[in-house]
Design an enzyme around this catalytic site. Structure first.
Site, PDB file in Angstrom:
ATOM      1  NE  ARG A  18      -2.013  -1.427   3.500  1.00 38.71           N
ATOM      2  CZ  ARG A  18      -2.307  -1.087   4.761  1.00 38.71           C
ATOM      3  NH1 ARG A  18      -3.419  -0.447   5.033  1.00 38.71           N
ATOM      4  NH2 ARG A  18      -1.494  -1.384   5.742  1.00 38.71           N
ATOM      5  CG  ASN A  36      -3.806  -4.564   3.519  1.00 40.46           C
ATOM      6  OD1 ASN A  36      -3.299  -4.529   2.407  1.00 40.46           O
ATOM      7  ND2 ASN A  36      -3.095  -4.464   4.626  1.00 40.46           N
TER       8      ASN A  36
END
Length: 88
Positions: A18, A36
């Site tokens: 990320r 996520n």
């Protein structure tokens, strides 16, 4: 300008995916988000030029720790007035 929704599977959580995506997106002037999911996958929406999105994906994939097994993608409507890329 286009906007795409992605779902990545593989070794994509706990490996900096990320934050690497955020860094790459900011360098390419791409807006959107990444997060996520409960099943171990990562979802992302990216808005920018096709070329910029392709470069961002290449930057994400250059990591020694990230291993992408599959990428599901689809084009979605643009989000007007979006100004940044963030981690959810």
């Amino acid at each position: 300008m286009i906007r795409k929704h992605f779902r990545f599977t593989g070794r994509v959580q706990g490996v900096g995916f990320r934050y690497r995506a955020k860094y790459a997106a900011n360098g390419m002037c791409i807006t959107g988000w990444v997060k996520n999911e409960w099943d171990g996958s990562v979802e992302m929406e990216a808005q920018g030029t096709q070329e910029a999105i392709n470069k961002m994906l290449a930057m994400i994939n250059k990591s020694d720790y990230i291993v992408i097994d599959t990428i599901e993608t689809r084009e979605i409507p643009l989000v007007e007035d979006e100004r940044s890329f963030y981690v959810r």
